[in-house]
Design a protein around this motif. Sequence first.
Motif, PDB file in Angstrom:
ATOM      1  N   ARG A 135       0.836  -1.205   0.000  1.00  0.00           N
ATOM      2  CA  ARG A 135       0.000   0.000   0.000  1.00  0.00           C
ATOM      3  C   ARG A 135       0.873   1.259   0.000  1.00  0.00           C
ATOM      4  O   ARG A 135       1.917   1.330   0.656  1.00  0.00           O
ATOM      5  CB  ARG A 135      -0.913  -0.002   1.229  1.00  0.00           C
ATOM      6  N   LYS A 136       0.414   2.287  -0.694  1.00  0.00           N
ATOM      7  CA  LYS A 136       1.193   3.520  -0.824  1.00  0.00           C
ATOM      8  C   LYS A 136       1.471   4.171   0.526  1.00  0.00           C
ATOM      9  O   LYS A 136       2.540   4.749   0.739  1.00  0.00           O
ATOM     10  CB  LYS A 136       0.462   4.505  -1.739  1.00  0.00           C
ATOM     11  N   SER A 137       0.529   4.081   1.447  1.00  0.00           N
ATOM     12  CA  SER A 137       0.694   4.767   2.730  1.00  0.00           C
ATOM     13  C   SER A 137       1.799   4.154   3.590  1.00  0.00           C
ATOM     14  O   SER A 137       2.215   4.749   4.583  1.00  0.00           O
ATOM     15  CB  SER A 137      -0.629   4.763   3.509  1.00  0.00           C
ATOM     16  N   PHE A 138       2.289   2.977   3.227  1.00  0.00           N
ATOM     17  CA  PHE A 138       3.407   2.359   3.954  1.00  0.00           C
ATOM     18  C   PHE A 138       4.708   3.099   3.695  1.00  0.00           C
ATOM     19  O   PHE A 138       5.575   3.192   4.584  1.00  0.00           O
ATOM     20  CB  PHE A 138       3.550   0.897   3.522  1.00  0.00           C
ATOM     21  N   TRP A 139       4.889   3.643   2.484  1.00  0.00           N
ATOM     22  CA  TRP A 139       6.217   4.056   2.029  1.00  0.00           C
ATOM     23  C   TRP A 139       6.771   5.342   2.628  1.00  0.00           C
ATOM     24  O   TRP A 139       7.989   5.429   2.873  1.00  0.00           O
ATOM     25  CB  TRP A 139       6.247   4.117   0.503  1.00  0.00           C
ATOM     26  N   PRO A 140       5.997   6.389   2.884  1.00  0.00           N
ATOM     27  CA  PRO A 140       6.618   7.619   3.408  1.00  0.00           C
ATOM     28  C   PRO A 140       7.405   7.424   4.693  1.00  0.00           C
ATOM     29  O   PRO A 140       8.523   7.951   4.835  1.00  0.00           O
ATOM     30  CB  PRO A 140       5.425   8.562   3.590  1.00  0.00           C
ATOM     31  N   ALA A 141       6.882   6.665   5.639  1.00  0.00           N
ATOM     32  CA  ALA A 141       7.600   6.447   6.900  1.00  0.00           C
ATOM     33  C   ALA A 141       8.837   5.591   6.678  1.00  0.00           C
ATOM     34  O   ALA A 141       9.882   5.804   7.313  1.00  0.00           O
ATOM     35  CB  ALA A 141       6.681   5.791   7.924  1.00  0.00           C
ATOM     36  N   PHE A 142       8.744   4.625   5.784  1.00  0.00           N
ATOM     37  CA  PHE A 142       9.888   3.764   5.476  1.00  0.00           C
ATOM     38  C   PHE A 142      11.013   4.592   4.858  1.00  0.00           C
ATOM     39  O   PHE A 142      12.187   4.483   5.251  1.00  0.00           O
ATOM     40  CB  PHE A 142       9.445   2.657   4.522  1.00  0.00           C
ATOM     41  N   VAL A 143      10.670   5.439   3.902  1.00  0.00           N
ATOM     42  CA  VAL A 143      11.660   6.301   3.248  1.00  0.00           C
ATOM     43  C   VAL A 143      12.274   7.270   4.249  1.00  0.00           C
ATOM     44  O   VAL A 143      13.494   7.517   4.249  1.00  0.00           O
ATOM     45  CB  VAL A 143      11.007   7.045   2.066  1.00  0.00           C
ATOM     46  N   ALA A 144      11.436   7.827   5.126  1.00  0.00           N
ATOM     47  CA  ALA A 144      11.955   8.749   6.149  1.00  0.00           C
ATOM     48  C   ALA A 144      12.902   8.020   7.099  1.00  0.00           C
ATOM     49  O   ALA A 144      13.919   8.580   7.522  1.00  0.00           O
ATOM     50  CB  ALA A 144      10.796   9.368   6.926  1.00  0.00           C
ATOM     51  N   ALA A 145      12.586   6.775   7.440  1.00  0.00           N
ATOM     52  CA  ALA A 145      13.451   6.007   8.334  1.00  0.00           C
ATOM     53  C   ALA A 145      14.794   5.704   7.678  1.00  0.00           C
ATOM     54  O   ALA A 145      15.839   5.713   8.339  1.00  0.00           O
ATOM     55  CB  ALA A 145      12.758   4.709   8.748  1.00  0.00           C
ATOM     56  N   ALA A 146      14.783   5.429   6.379  1.00  0.00           N
ATOM     57  CA  ALA A 146      16.038   5.183   5.666  1.00  0.00           C
ATOM     58  C   ALA A 146      16.905   6.429   5.673  1.00  0.00           C
ATOM     59  O   ALA A 146      18.130   6.363   5.808  1.00  0.00           O
ATOM     60  CB  ALA A 146      15.742   4.744   4.232  1.00  0.00           C
TER      61      ALA A 146
ATOM     62  N   VAL B 104       5.279   9.179  -2.860  1.00  0.00           N
ATOM     63  CA  VAL B 104       5.506   8.451  -1.607  1.00  0.00           C
ATOM     64  C   VAL B 104       6.932   7.922  -1.482  1.00  0.00           C
ATOM     65  O   VAL B 104       7.335   7.485  -0.399  1.00  0.00           O
ATOM     66  CB  VAL B 104       4.495   7.297  -1.444  1.00  0.00           C
ATOM     67  N   VAL B 105       7.711   7.917  -2.576  1.00  0.00           N
ATOM     68  CA  VAL B 105       9.147   7.618  -2.537  1.00  0.00           C
ATOM     69  C   VAL B 105       9.858   8.745  -3.281  1.00  0.00           C
ATOM     70  O   VAL B 105       9.233   9.508  -4.018  1.00  0.00           O
ATOM     71  CB  VAL B 105       9.482   6.249  -3.168  1.00  0.00           C
ATOM     72  N   ASP B 106      11.162   8.866  -3.073  1.00  0.00           N
ATOM     73  CA  ASP B 106      11.878   9.972  -3.702  1.00  0.00           C
ATOM     74  C   ASP B 106      11.826   9.901  -5.214  1.00  0.00           C
ATOM     75  O   ASP B 106      11.775  10.928  -5.900  1.00  0.00           O
ATOM     76  CB  ASP B 106      13.354   9.968  -3.272  1.00  0.00           C
ATOM     77  N   SER B 107      11.854   8.701  -5.755  1.00  0.00           N
ATOM     78  CA  SER B 107      12.007   8.529  -7.192  1.00  0.00           C
ATOM     79  C   SER B 107      11.485   7.158  -7.591  1.00  0.00           C
ATOM     80  O   SER B 107      11.274   6.288  -6.732  1.00  0.00           O
ATOM     81  CB  SER B 107      13.496   8.648  -7.555  1.00  0.00           C
ATOM     82  N   VAL B 108      11.277   6.967  -8.889  1.00  0.00           N
ATOM     83  CA  VAL B 108      10.892   5.657  -9.403  1.00  0.00           C
ATOM     84  C   VAL B 108      11.783   5.301 -10.585  1.00  0.00           C
ATOM     85  O   VAL B 108      12.338   6.170 -11.254  1.00  0.00           O
ATOM     86  CB  VAL B 108       9.415   5.619  -9.866  1.00  0.00           C
TER      87      VAL B 108
END
Length: 484
Positions: free
Chosen positions: A226-237, A259-263
Amino acid sequence: MLRRLFAASLLAAPALCASAQDWQKRSIYQLVTDRFATSDGSAPPCDTGERIYCNGTWQGVISRLGYIQNMGFDAIWISPIVANIEGTTPEGQAYHGYWTQDQNALNDHFGTDADLKLLSTTLHEMGMYLMIDVVVNHMAATSLPPNYTAFTPFDEQADFHRFCWITDYNNQTDVEQCWLGDTNVPLADMDTEDDAIVDFFNNWIHNLVIEYGADGVRIDTVKHIRKSFWPAFVAAANVFSIGEVLDGDVNYVSPYTGVVDSVLDYPTYYPLYRAFNTTSGNLSELADTVKAAQSSYRLGEFMTGSFLENQDNPRFQSTQTDQALVKNAMAWPFIQDGIPILYYGQEQGYTGGNDPYNREALWLSGYEEDKPLVMHVRTLNAARKAAIAASDQYLNTSLKFLSVSQNTLVVSKPPMLTLLTNGGSASTPSWSVPDVGYAGDEDLIDALSCDTMKADKDGGVSVQGSGGMPQVRPDALCDSRDVR
């Protein structure tokens, strides 16, 4: 379930604190760790059809970083690093790194903890970046139902979505909650709606990046969570992230750029491949797709990963070996708005088709540096770097199509002007564009041949080509022919 994490250590290789904007200046060399180089420099046989480990390692990568850097690359993307299923399945072994079994251990086929840290440290000493590949969506099994106790740290059936194969890719719930793989290697789909699992992965990626000094992460199978998973994951990285959204529809891929920096720019990849794969390819389709992405993606085409080949798609030369068409297609990632990515072996003219045949051992090439495509890549990298150095606005200036005809393209990204054709090696293409923006009678140098021509009195160009070759004309690039 066990919640053990990678523990950041004092010996971790420090990252170069690279921002997304720093990555934008880079060009990336993607390699399959098992197939790039061996620790002792040996060249063992490697039959891609057998789908087994061929003994490439992180120490091997270290030994050949000069080969990569000499082509002008200043970042590498390596295979997933964590422990995979062992043994031989009906689909071979997990040499590629995408069949995770233990998220908290390294794949010891590739080397040790110290080896990976040394790779990171060595890259940083050379001014290069490290991108690691991560798989969050699933764990790999060797039976159906899986033996959940074999997984670490997720060792219970409740940690996964209920079993169902993805049968309808138009149903997003199906895509996100059903399983990839097959009965030989089912890929058990993580329950990424579970808060405890979400917390684990956010902590895991944070510690993984710190532990190994990663400057960026490539994220596998992004559209399957799900898209809503990715912002926190990217911020944690807390480093640059580039996600794989394997779909050719700009409208489908576009929301993921929020939701991610790039694709990885799959929507452009498909028409790029088709445009230059034959002398009747549709160049207008390529231009139209790029324009759509520029207007739809959160940052336009800036930051996207532009590529012609990768580990999941057939090599370009598996279907087209005309070197004029090859060189035109290879030029694209280096002259467009995003970050160029070259898949290892492309520079050596490898011709493997679909997986597993596109995952050849590079040591079988001898790492020759005087081959035409190696020199072509070196020149393209140099041309892009010269354009970046010549204009502080280059990276923020959107590419424009000045002319699109049946067999030719004229692409402007000041100070770079690129002339492409899919006419093939037997063609003598011509390009004519009024008022490109150059000064009247200005000297223009082709970075690929170092031939000189003049703009006309109004700043336009009229060029007669030969052999169907592309031309790239940034200002003052070929002084002393040092880019060759």
